[in-house]
Write a protein that holds these residues in place. Structure first.
Motif, PDB file in Angstrom:
ATOM      1  N   ASP A 286       0.490  -6.811  -1.030  1.00  0.00           N
ATOM      2  CA  ASP A 286       0.832  -6.802  -2.449  1.00  0.00           C
ATOM      3  C   ASP A 286      -0.441  -6.684  -3.291  1.00  0.00           C
ATOM      4  OD1 ASP A 286       1.081  -8.246  -5.096  1.00  0.00           O
ATOM      5  OD2 ASP A 286       3.196  -8.238  -4.551  1.00  0.00           O
ATOM      6  N   ALA A 287      -1.413  -7.554  -2.996  1.00  0.00           N
ATOM      7  CA  ALA A 287      -2.659  -7.555  -3.759  1.00  0.00           C
ATOM      8  C   ALA A 287      -3.457  -6.272  -3.531  1.00  0.00           C
ATOM      9  CB  ALA A 287      -3.493  -8.777  -3.368  1.00  0.00           C
ATOM     10  N   TYR A 288      -3.422  -5.754  -2.306  1.00  0.00           N
ATOM     11  CA  TYR A 288      -4.155  -4.529  -1.984  1.00  0.00           C
ATOM     12  C   TYR A 288      -3.593  -3.341  -2.754  1.00  0.00           C
ATOM     13  CZ  TYR A 288      -5.977  -0.666   0.882  1.00  0.00           C
ATOM     14  OH  TYR A 288      -6.583   0.492   1.312  1.00  0.00           O
ATOM     15  N   ARG A 310      -9.077  -7.411  -9.058  1.00  0.00           N
ATOM     16  CA  ARG A 310     -10.303  -6.633  -9.184  1.00  0.00           C
ATOM     17  C   ARG A 310     -11.089  -6.552  -7.886  1.00  0.00           C
ATOM     18  NH1 ARG A 310     -12.398  -6.091 -14.607  1.00  0.00           N
ATOM     19  NH2 ARG A 310     -10.828  -6.742 -16.120  1.00  0.00           N
ATOM     20  N   LYS A 311     -10.654  -7.261  -6.858  1.00  0.00           N
ATOM     21  CA  LYS A 311     -11.370  -7.315  -5.596  1.00  0.00           C
ATOM     22  C   LYS A 311     -10.436  -6.939  -4.455  1.00  0.00           C
ATOM     23  CE  LYS A 311     -14.261 -10.408  -2.804  1.00  0.00           C
ATOM     24  NZ  LYS A 311     -14.820 -11.777  -2.673  1.00  0.00           N
ATOM     25  N   ASN A 312     -10.933  -6.146  -3.522  1.00  0.00           N
ATOM     26  CA  ASN A 312     -10.146  -5.728  -2.363  1.00  0.00           C
ATOM     27  C   ASN A 312      -9.816  -6.951  -1.505  1.00  0.00           C
ATOM     28  OD1 ASN A 312      -9.033  -4.590  -0.078  1.00  0.00           O
ATOM     29  ND2 ASN A 312     -10.665  -3.082   0.221  1.00  0.00           N
ATOM     30  N   PRO A 313      -8.525  -7.288  -1.358  1.00  0.00           N
ATOM     31  CA  PRO A 313      -8.158  -8.465  -0.571  1.00  0.00           C
ATOM     32  C   PRO A 313      -8.193  -8.212   0.945  1.00  0.00           C
ATOM     33  CG  PRO A 313      -6.188  -7.393  -1.361  1.00  0.00           C
ATOM     34  CD  PRO A 313      -7.350  -6.630  -1.944  1.00  0.00           C
ATOM     35  N   MET A 314      -8.382  -6.965   1.328  1.00  0.00           N
ATOM     36  CA  MET A 314      -8.476  -6.630   2.760  1.00  0.00           C
ATOM     37  C   MET A 314      -9.789  -5.894   3.001  1.00  0.00           C
ATOM     38  SD  MET A 314      -4.534  -5.753   3.913  1.00  0.00           S
ATOM     39  CE  MET A 314      -4.442  -4.138   3.145  1.00  0.00           C
TER      40      MET A 314
END
Length: 350
Positions: A286-288, A310-314
């Protein structure tokens, strides 16, 4: 996107215009002889991009699928199901892209951009053929045919695809600078967002040393699609500049479209992946997707629709999204263990 020239009808490029200059006078509805001289073009970024696209040339025949053929049989039923559905999705998307790129090219009155669209369209054909190549290596013909029909019958997949098609059809049925520009937004959704939950599935398999040859092919496709997004965002900006469009309205459309697209992609990602596979959680996906949506909206000049992402979660996926010379790479310091195809290890005849 209202402006003085927004609603003028677009005319297709003439095949021959001896009284016009080689370098076009405008990106759409401009004057151009339709003769390509790379030293006399309107856009200075066109030739470097052309060289980069050519440098990325590859074909699926380079990759030996023998190991993947063995491993596919060892995947869980859920892994096989997701693998098949994602391949079916990608085959649909790249088929549509081939046709869309040709339709866009018909209206570009700049020979260098027409050339870039021709290369792009060819690359989409290669991508589409690569899915057939993968499947012919792994399953029998009847199963391959079934996978290529998924997009017609799967409700979640159909909803997601028709979102893009409706955007494209608006341009095809009524070609104006506004509908042209909006179709590019949908293109960036397709090439810059809609692939990414599927890509993450293959990359997650690869970091567990599963189906590495398939993931290598996906990596090559990913690399091409990044350049395609770059090309379309450059065209988007050129149209905005040359037609003096209202960018507040244009950016609102971009942001609104990507919010809807991201929600559809999240729904699809949950449907094919969910929390079923070790290495990718639903919350991370979801976050990605929201992170990627923010990135694409920024490329189109809009404000992040999901400012908290704002930051890549993966972060592990970065190693898979970038590639050096197209022949080798390191995934988390591990070598891609694949070999080129010879007459004895391809599966074209299956």
């Amino acid at each position: 996107m209202k402006a003085d020239r927004t609603f003028e009808n677009l005319s297709e490029r003439r095949i021959y215009a001896p009284d016009s200059p080689n370098a076009s006078t405008r990106i759409l509805n401009g004057k151009s002889s339709n003769v390509l001289n790379w030293d006399d073009v309107r856009y200075t970024w066109a030739y470097p991009l052309y060289k980069q696209m050519l440098a990325n040339f590859w074909t699926p025949f380079e990759i030996n699928m023998s190991s993947d053929r063995k491993q596919y049989a060892e995947l869980s039923a859920e892994e096989q199901d997701s693998f098949n559905k994602i391949i079916g999705l990608l085959a649909f998307l790249d088929s549509i892209q081939t046709d869309y790129a040709n339709r866009v090219a018909n209206y570009l009155t700049d020979s260098s951009l027409t050339a870039l669209m021709t290369v792009l369209s060819f690359q989409e054909v290669v991508h589409n053929q690569s899915y057939s190549y993968v499947l012919s290596s792994l399953v029998d013909k009847s199963k391959q045919d079934e996978i290529f029909e998924y997009w017609k019958h799967d409700g979640v997949l159909r909803e997601r695809n028709e979102f893009i098609i409706d955007g494209y059809e608006g341009f095809v049925s009524n070609p104006t600078p506004e509908t042209f520009l909006r179709s590019i937004v949908y293109d960036v959704v397709l090439e810059g967002l809609n692939f990414y939950s599927g890509f993450s599935f293959f990359y997650n398999l690869a970091r567990n040393q599963k189906m590495v040859s398939t993931s290598t092919m996906i990596n090559y496709i990913n690399r091409d699609e990044q350049l395609h997004v770059h090309l379309f965002t450059k065209i988007y900006q050129a149209v905005c500049d040359e037609f003096s469009l209202d960018m507040r309205e244009a950016n609102h459309f971009v942001e609104k479209t990507f919010i809807e697209a991201a929600n559809l992609e999240i729904k699809w990602g949950n449907y094919i992946l969910g929390d079923r596979f070790v290495g990718i959680t639903y919350s991370e996906l979801d976050a990605y997707i929201k992170f990627i949506a923010n990135k694409r909206v920024n490329q189109l000049g809009g404000e992040r629709p999901f400012p908290e992402h704002r930051k890549n979660p993966m972060p592990w996926i970065k190693a898979y999204e970038s590639i050096n010379d197209g022949k080798s790479d390191f995934f988390e310091q591990k070598s891609r263990q694949y070999t080129k195809v010879s007459e004895d290890n391809g599966f074209d005849d299956l």
